[in-house]
Scaffold this motif. Structure first.
Motif, PDB file in Angstrom:
ATOM      1  N   SER A  29      14.177   0.354  15.041  1.00 25.82           N
ATOM      2  CA  SER A  29      13.363   0.809  13.924  1.00 25.82           C
ATOM      3  C   SER A  29      12.510  -0.327  13.391  1.00 25.82           C
ATOM      4  O   SER A  29      12.927  -1.480  13.365  1.00 25.82           O
ATOM      5  CB  SER A  29      14.262   1.343  12.800  1.00 25.82           C
ATOM      6  N   LEU A  30      11.298   0.038  12.952  1.00 25.57           N
ATOM      7  CA  LEU A  30      10.431  -0.941  12.303  1.00 25.57           C
ATOM      8  C   LEU A  30      10.737  -1.022  10.814  1.00 25.57           C
ATOM      9  O   LEU A  30      10.177  -1.859  10.109  1.00 25.57           O
ATOM     10  CB  LEU A  30       8.967  -0.545  12.500  1.00 25.57           C
ATOM     11  N   PHE A  31      11.623  -0.169  10.316  1.00 27.72           N
ATOM     12  CA  PHE A  31      11.907  -0.082   8.894  1.00 27.72           C
ATOM     13  C   PHE A  31      13.300  -0.614   8.591  1.00 27.72           C
ATOM     14  O   PHE A  31      14.200  -0.552   9.424  1.00 27.72           O
ATOM     15  CB  PHE A  31      11.757   1.362   8.422  1.00 27.72           C
ATOM     16  N   ALA A  32      13.470  -1.108   7.387  1.00 28.08           N
ATOM     17  CA  ALA A  32      14.729  -1.748   7.004  1.00 28.08           C
ATOM     18  C   ALA A  32      15.892  -0.765   6.974  1.00 28.08           C
ATOM     19  O   ALA A  32      17.039  -1.127   7.231  1.00 28.08           O
ATOM     20  CB  ALA A  32      14.576  -2.410   5.637  1.00 28.08           C
ATOM     21  N   LEU A  63       3.790  11.445  -6.022  1.00 24.29           N
ATOM     22  CA  LEU A  63       4.819  10.449  -5.729  1.00 24.29           C
ATOM     23  C   LEU A  63       6.106  10.593  -6.527  1.00 24.29           C
ATOM     24  O   LEU A  63       7.113   9.981  -6.180  1.00 24.29           O
ATOM     25  CB  LEU A  63       4.247   9.038  -5.935  1.00 24.29           C
ATOM     26  N   GLU A  64       6.118  11.383  -7.601  1.00 15.65           N
ATOM     27  CA  GLU A  64       7.316  11.410  -8.447  1.00 15.65           C
ATOM     28  C   GLU A  64       8.539  11.937  -7.695  1.00 15.65           C
ATOM     29  O   GLU A  64       9.674  11.501  -7.956  1.00 15.65           O
ATOM     30  CB  GLU A  64       7.072  12.225  -9.718  1.00 15.65           C
ATOM     31  N   GLY A  65       8.327  12.859  -6.741  1.00 14.77           N
ATOM     32  CA  GLY A  65       9.448  13.382  -5.981  1.00 14.77           C
ATOM     33  C   GLY A  65      10.083  12.363  -5.054  1.00 14.77           C
ATOM     34  O   GLY A  65      11.231  12.526  -4.631  1.00 14.77           O
ATOM     35  N   ALA A  66       9.347  11.292  -4.724  1.00 14.06           N
ATOM     36  CA  ALA A  66       9.858  10.249  -3.830  1.00 14.06           C
ATOM     37  C   ALA A  66      10.542   9.127  -4.593  1.00 14.06           C
ATOM     38  O   ALA A  66      11.101   8.209  -3.983  1.00 14.06           O
ATOM     39  CB  ALA A  66       8.712   9.677  -2.988  1.00 14.06           C
ATOM     40  N   ALA A  67      10.508   9.169  -5.917  1.00 13.16           N
ATOM     41  CA  ALA A  67      11.071   8.100  -6.736  1.00 13.16           C
ATOM     42  C   ALA A  67      12.594   8.174  -6.749  1.00 13.16           C
ATOM     43  O   ALA A  67      13.194   9.247  -6.606  1.00 13.16           O
ATOM     44  CB  ALA A  67      10.530   8.189  -8.155  1.00 13.16           C
ATOM     45  N   ALA A  68      13.230   7.020  -6.927  1.00 15.27           N
ATOM     46  CA  ALA A  68      14.675   6.983  -7.139  1.00 15.27           C
ATOM     47  C   ALA A  68      14.981   7.276  -8.604  1.00 15.27           C
ATOM     48  O   ALA A  68      15.964   7.940  -8.924  1.00 15.27           O
ATOM     49  CB  ALA A  68      15.233   5.622  -6.741  1.00 15.27           C
ATOM     50  N   ARG A  82      10.289   4.399 -10.315  1.00 13.02           N
ATOM     51  CA  ARG A  82      11.025   3.330  -9.637  1.00 13.02           C
ATOM     52  C   ARG A  82      11.425   3.833  -8.256  1.00 13.02           C
ATOM     53  O   ARG A  82      12.091   4.865  -8.127  1.00 13.02           O
ATOM     54  CB  ARG A  82      12.272   2.967 -10.454  1.00 13.02           C
ATOM     55  N   PHE A  83      11.018   3.116  -7.215  1.00 12.90           N
ATOM     56  CA  PHE A  83      11.309   3.526  -5.842  1.00 12.90           C
ATOM     57  C   PHE A  83      12.421   2.675  -5.248  1.00 12.90           C
ATOM     58  O   PHE A  83      12.490   1.466  -5.505  1.00 12.90           O
ATOM     59  CB  PHE A  83      10.060   3.423  -4.976  1.00 12.90           C
ATOM     60  N   ALA A  84      13.269   3.303  -4.455  1.00 11.86           N
ATOM     61  CA  ALA A  84      14.387   2.587  -3.843  1.00 11.86           C
ATOM     62  C   ALA A  84      13.956   1.810  -2.610  1.00 11.86           C
ATOM     63  O   ALA A  84      14.626   0.881  -2.190  1.00 11.86           O
ATOM     64  CB  ALA A  84      15.498   3.576  -3.482  1.00 11.86           C
ATOM     65  N   LEU A  85      12.830   2.200  -2.019  1.00 10.72           N
ATOM     66  CA  LEU A  85      12.355   1.572  -0.785  1.00 10.72           C
ATOM     67  C   LEU A  85      11.393   0.430  -1.095  1.00 10.72           C
ATOM     68  O   LEU A  85      10.483   0.579  -1.907  1.00 10.72           O
ATOM     69  CB  LEU A  85      11.649   2.608   0.092  1.00 10.72           C
ATOM     70  N   ASN A  86      11.576  -0.689  -0.420  1.00  8.52           N
ATOM     71  CA  ASN A  86      10.697  -1.838  -0.631  1.00  8.52           C
ATOM     72  C   ASN A  86       9.261  -1.541  -0.210  1.00  8.52           C
ATOM     73  O   ASN A  86       8.325  -2.204  -0.667  1.00  8.52           O
ATOM     74  CB  ASN A  86      11.215  -3.051   0.148  1.00  8.52           C
ATOM     75  N   ASP A  87       9.084  -0.549   0.670  1.00 11.15           N
ATOM     76  CA  ASP A  87       7.748  -0.218   1.162  1.00 11.15           C
ATOM     77  C   ASP A  87       6.904   0.518   0.126  1.00 11.15           C
ATOM     78  O   ASP A  87       5.714   0.715   0.324  1.00 11.15           O
ATOM     79  CB  ASP A  87       7.854   0.637   2.426  1.00 11.15           C
ATOM     80  N   LEU A  88       7.531   0.968  -0.966  1.00 12.60           N
ATOM     81  CA  LEU A  88       6.806   1.651  -2.039  1.00 12.60           C
ATOM     82  C   LEU A  88       6.906   0.826  -3.317  1.00 12.60           C
ATOM     83  O   LEU A  88       7.998   0.563  -3.808  1.00 12.60           O
ATOM     84  CB  LEU A  88       7.384   3.049  -2.283  1.00 12.60           C
TER      85      LEU A  88
END
Length: 300
Positions: free
Chosen positions: A9-12, A121-126, A242-248
């Motif tokens: 994977s290219l992702f963490a 984007l709100e649905g993708a937030a942690a 606040r996003f859990a993924l560093n990519d966001l």
């Protein structure tokens, strides 16, 4: 040019629920391509020339503003030295996912351009943190209360448009019912409880809905007394993602009278996060907030 070390994977880590959010995926994929380009020692304009792209196409893809076609993704990964078969296959799978239509696009007739980034984007937030000085936050509004708020706005709307805006609000709320739903932490001004929006019946139904939602483990609601909001100096509605993924990158949505500002600039985000921290620390506890809502209910 040294090839990127092949890996599964290219992702963490797994992207989880974000995979169902095309807008968020575009941003993540664009960020990963920017990272790979920088590691390859190329600038965007050089990539445009090497691959025969139109001017600034690479930059638009990296910012998530331009969907990446599978053929473009293959060319970019090859140029950046990504040769791992599994890595390329996973990336292309996510590209295909990102090319689907977002659910909110069906509401483009009533969705303002300045509001779209938040809805996207709100649905993708942690975590979603919000402060509202005038009304119950949209994610916690009943349909009747939402209709009253919408109808009280400065614009004269047809009944169809009011209905569509209420439906949009309901669709946003349904995101909180998903297994990987964001955690919602809302602070509302005490004056919101005093403002009988839509009449006593509508307001009673709304406050009863709040007391029910406060039992949900993912939802925290606090009331900020008038003297608190006067001293903290908020003055306007704010939503922080606040996003859990560093990519966001984290983002803030700041409401104004006739428009709004959506920003992911670190200095802006930090300023409003600090403000929300201070506001939450000074507001009533959830238990005392519930007691205040119930007291207001007893008077309606």
């Amino acid at each position: 040019m040294a090839a990127v070390e092949p890996s599964p994977s290219l992702f963490a880590g797994p992207l989880g629920a974000v995979e169902s959010n095309p807008t968020a995926l575009k941003v993540i994929l664009g960020g990963k391509l920017r990272e790979l380009r920088a590691a390859a020692g190329l600038d965007p304009s050089a990539v445009d020339v090497r691959l025969g792209f139109s001017r600034s196409k690479t930059s638009r893809i990296e910012l998530g503003r331009h969907g990446c076609k599978p053929a473009d993704a293959v060319a970019l990964l090859e140029l950046y030295g990504v040769s791992g078969e599994e890595s390329v296959a996973e990336f292309l799978r996510l590209v295909e996912q990102s090319r689907r239509s977002d659910w909110w696009r069906s509401f483009s007739d009533v969705l303002s351009d300045f509001f779209a980034p938040l809805v996207a984007l709100e649905g993708a937030a942690a975590t979603i943190r919000t402060y509202e000085p005038f009304y119950v936050p949209g994610l916690l509004q009943t349909s009747a209360y939402a209709r009253a708020v919408i109808e009280s706005g400065p614009a004269r709307l047809y009944a169809h448009d009011v209905h569509r805006r209420v439906e949009l609000r309901r669709e946003r709320q349904r995101q909180l019912d998903q297994p990987d739903a964001p955690r919602l932490w809302a602070v509302i001004d005490e004056s919101v409880l005093m403002r009988t929006v839509g009449g006593p019946k509508v307001m009673r139904e709304q406050l009863e809905h709040l007391t029910a939602m406060m039992q949900e483990p993912r939802i925290t609601l606090q009331i900020a007394p008038l003297d608190v909001t006067a001293s903290v100096g908020v003055g306007t509605g704010v939503t922080y993602l606040r996003f859990a993924l560093n990519d966001l990158k984290d983002a803030v949505y700041i409401e104004h009278l006739t428009d709004s500002t959506f920003s992911q600039k670190p200095q802006v985000v930090e300023q409003y996060r600090d403000m929300l921290d201070r506001l939450g620390a000074c507001a009533l506890t959830p238990k005392n907030s519930l007691a205040l809502i119930e007291e207001r209910l007893s008077r309606l």
